[in-house]
Scaffold this motif. Structure first.
Motif, mmCIF file in Angstrom:
data_model
loop_
_atom_site.group_PDB
_atom_site.id
_atom_site.type_symbol
_atom_site.label_atom_id
_atom_site.label_comp_id
_atom_site.label_asym_id
_atom_site.label_seq_id
_atom_site.Cartn_x
_atom_site.Cartn_y
_atom_site.Cartn_z
ATOM 1 N N UNK A 302 0.843 -1.200 0.000
ATOM 2 C CA UNK A 302 0.000 0.000 0.000
ATOM 3 C C UNK A 302 0.875 1.247 0.000
ATOM 4 N N UNK A 303 0.567 2.161 -0.895
ATOM 5 C CA UNK A 303 1.338 3.402 -0.978
ATOM 6 C C UNK A 303 1.061 4.262 0.252
ATOM 7 N N UNK A 328 -1.037 -1.272 -8.806
ATOM 8 C CA UNK A 328 -2.377 -1.840 -8.853
ATOM 9 C C UNK A 328 -3.312 -0.716 -8.451
ATOM 10 N N UNK A 329 -4.017 -0.177 -9.466
ATOM 11 C CA UNK A 329 -4.855 0.979 -9.215
ATOM 12 C C UNK A 329 -5.957 0.662 -8.220
ATOM 13 N N UNK A 330 -6.554 1.693 -7.675
ATOM 14 C CA UNK A 330 -7.607 1.516 -6.676
ATOM 15 C C UNK A 330 -8.790 0.738 -7.233
ATOM 16 N N UNK A 331 -9.008 0.812 -8.558
ATOM 17 C CA UNK A 331 -10.116 0.069 -9.179
ATOM 18 C C UNK A 331 -9.730 -1.358 -9.554
ATOM 19 N N UNK A 332 -8.513 -1.805 -9.168
ATOM 20 C CA UNK A 332 -8.081 -3.167 -9.448
ATOM 21 C C UNK A 332 -7.360 -3.347 -10.758
ATOM 22 N N UNK A 348 -3.904 3.552 -4.487
ATOM 23 C CA UNK A 348 -3.052 2.701 -5.326
ATOM 24 C C UNK A 348 -2.158 1.828 -4.456
ATOM 25 N N UNK A 349 -1.826 0.660 -4.976
ATOM 26 C CA UNK A 349 -0.861 -0.215 -4.322
ATOM 27 C C UNK A 349 0.321 -0.459 -5.253
ATOM 28 N N UNK A 350 1.506 -0.487 -4.695
ATOM 29 C CA UNK A 350 2.711 -0.716 -5.467
ATOM 30 C C UNK A 350 2.954 -2.210 -5.633
#
Length: 663
Positions: A302-303, A328-332, A348-350
């Motif tokens: 998680x950013x 990995x964008x917030x919308x998946x 967003x997740x890295x």
């Protein structure tokens, strides 16, 4: 003339038993009764005559002998008139028959019950366990990885297959890698919901469905997924990861798996890895290291709030112990190898490559970059190549198609098959070679040295060796590939120069026995799919990340020469390599050091080193990168190349996957 051998007493006794005693049950009982009397009566007489309290008269002593013998043989002890004694013997025989029958019935019933329990018919009462359905060579890799994912903390893996339970347990016991995990084997047909209920898939943490080597293996996977649906409950059930061999039933398997399911394609994954390894030997070892649970693997991070608004180039140099390769964008939606100017958003997740045992903490590594050590410019595009394909099987057309789609103009592919290989294509069936790749088919004995000398294997840029399919009627399908490798190794030693060779093997144990040279590589069929299945089963959120990793539109794993990024012979930090790779649209995640006399292809591989690690980079070193460089489009401009193309929403076309296997 040689004299006749003297017959021993033991041989005579065995011959007497075969010719007299073993004729029938009645004959055997008669001889046993006679043998018992011959032993029991004399011994009973000795006991009576040696007893100081025995009767003095002969009749009394004979009566005592009768009593002792009757008690020993359980025939009754009645004395008196002969008819009375005969009736006592008859009654004893009847009692002996009834008791023996009762004991036989009880023994048979208990034996059948124990045999049923050994076959594995009891219901598994675990929760959160892993369920593996099916039996193939992939199962050992899957079970070993599921065990490694738990870090030796125990756990249960339940296996259901249409095999004998004892045979499955013996196979697992002979294969190391599952220590610390309790294996529960059950026997039953995979398409029967009652048999599937034995392993309790509804309460499992994950369910994995493996394809067999049968001709209808993919259809069986579809039927198994359909049989699982009523047992898994609603959408909150465990994730399901399955694999099919070919594309024919791929869409049906995804429909049967539903929204919770991920379906991989084994043949295309293996074919792509073969082509990638042919272009850059050693890539299969890098992939095994990256996709297993030992060492570094992909994670989602998680950013941090302070990272929101940073560019991706800045985020890539913000971690000492992790290599950032995507978002990995917030919308998946996954975005591998985004542009350096891409901005991180909220939620967003890295996507990072990191070790499990190393905490990933934000650290500014920009000061570690040495611009003076960076290479001035990237080399130009590679020229045409010559590839030799030895052997043919079910994946060979996919290999040819991948080579044709990514070939440079003027490239050549020579295909050599055995005369008895009826599955190979003939020159009349060869595809149109008017494109960038010229294809020629030949027939020759792959185990004979004269064939390899005819084609001058040392004149090719790479050699691909394929063995027959496991279901082609051969007990050991790797034998032919091993013979071909032996001939190639001999040619390499005669010439005194390395020959880039990649071989496809069926059994993971064959890799140890394979005569691999300095530039040889071995790809175990289905191993990469098994590793992907284990990874996705433990973290389903990584499924779209892996799809993008194996699709040219998102990023592809490659080995690049170190001279592309830093100056050979110059000492520099790994942060310098990461910064130099970012300038060329690549994302460095590790390196493979040049080991001139390596014992195996895994030597020298180091994934996710610390950014502050300094080393003297040699000209033979290679950098492991996730590259965003697009591949040359195939016919029709198709560059999707999805391997494994796991999600249903990515199916915009049924065209064969392309992909860029270039190094």
């Amino acid at each position: 003339m040689t004299g006749r051998r003297r017959t021993s007493l033991w041989d005579r006794a065995r011959y007497l038993f075969d010719t007299r005693l073993a004729r029938s049950t009645g004959t055997l009982l008669g001889w046993l009764a006679l043998g018992c009397l011959v032993v029991v009566v004399p011994v009973s007489a000795l006991l009576v005559w040696m007893d100081p309290d025995a009767p003095r008269s002969l009749s009394g002593r004979l009566t005592a002998v009768w009593r002792t013998s009757a008690e020993t043989l359980r025939l009754g002890v009645a004395t008196g008139a002969p008819p009375r004694m005969l009736l006592s013997v008859l009654l004893g025989l009847i009692a002996l028959l009834c008791v023996s029958t009762l004991v036989g019935v009880i023994t048979t019933g208990l034996g059948d019950r124990l045999a049923e329990l050994r076959r594995g018919r009891s219901t598994v009462l675990e929760r959160g366990h892993a369920v593996v359905l099916g039996w193939s060579e992939q199962i050992f890799t899957v079970v070993a990885e599921l065990s490694a994912a738990r870090g030796g903390r125990g756990g249960v893996v339940a296996v259901l297959a249409d095999h004998d339970k004892a045979a499955m347990e013996e196979a697992f016991a002979a294969t190391p890698g599952a220590r610390g995990t309790r294996l529960v084997c059950r026997t039953g047909p995979l398409t029967d919901p009652a048999a599937l209920a034995l392993v309790a898939p509804g309460s499992a943490g994950s369910v994995l469905v493996l394809p067999a080597e049968d001709t209808d293996a993919d259809l069986q996977v579809v039927r198994t997924l359909l049989a699982l649906r009523p047992l898994l409950g609603g959408e909150t059930g465990p994730p399901v990861v399955a694999a099919v061999r070919g594309r024919r039933y791929l869409h049906a398997a995804r429909l049967a798996a539903g929204s919770r399911g991920v379906v991989l394609e084994t043949d295309l994954t293996t074919a792509r890895l073969l082509v990638q390894s042919a272009r850059r030997p050693g890539l299969s070892a890098v992939l095994r290291d990256l996709l297993d649970f030992a060492g570094a693997e992909f994670h989602l991070l998680a950013a941090a709030p302070e990272a929101v608004g940073l560019s991706f180039a800045e985020a890539a140099l913000r971690f000492e112990s992790a290599c950032v390769v995507g978002l990995l964008r917030a919308n998946g939606r996954p975005v591998l190898t985004p542009g350096p100017e891409t901005v991180l958003g909220a939620g967003d997740r890295l996507v990072v490559v990191a070790h499990d045992d190393t905490p990933v903490l934000p650290t500014d590594c920009r000061a570690l970059v040495d611009p003076a050590a960076m290479a001035p410019s990237a080399p130009g595009p590679a020229g045409p190549t010559r590839v030799l394909l030895l052997g043919w099987n079910r994946r060979a057309p996919l290999v040819v198609d991948l080579l044709r789609r990514t070939a440079r103009p003027g490239s050549v592919l020579d295909v050599v098959t055995d005369p008895d290989d009826v599955t190979a294509r003939t020159p009349a069936d060869a595809p149109d070679d008017s494109g960038p790749l010229g294809i020629a088919f030949h027939v020759g004995d792959l185990a004979g040295p004269e064939t390899l000398r005819t084609f001058d294997v040392l004149g090719y840029d790479s050699v691909i060796v394929l063995g027959p399919d496991a279901g082609a009627g051969l007990r050991r399908p790797d034998d032919r590939a091993l013979l071909t490798l032996l001939m190639l190794r001999s040619r390499e030693e005669e010439a005194g120069r390395a020959l880039p060779v990649v071989a496809e093997l069926c059994d993971h144990r064959s890799r140890t026995a394979a005569p691999l040279g300095r530039a040889f590589d071995a790809v175990v069929r289905g191993e990469l799919t098994a590793l992907l299945m284990a990874q996705i089963s433990q973290n389903p959120a990584l499924a779209p990340v892996f799809e993008e990793l194996f699709a040219t539109r998102g990023g592809a794993l490659r080995l690049r020469p170190v001279g592309r990024y830093v100056r050979p012979g110059r000492e520099a930090t790994f942060a310098t390599v990461v910064a130099a790779a970012l300038r060329r649209g690549d994302y460095a995640i590790g390196y493979r050091a040049h080991v001139p006399y390596a014992a195996c292809r895994d030597d020298g591989i180091r994934l996710c080193p610390g950014k502050s690690e300094r080393r003297l980079w040699a000209a033979g070193d290679e950098i492991v990168v996730v590259s965003a460089t697009p591949a040359p489009p195939g016919p029709g401009g198709d560059t999707r190349g999805g391997v494994p193309r796991t999600r249903r929403e990515t199916e915009g076309s049924d065209a064969p996957a392309g992909g860029s296997p270039e190094g």
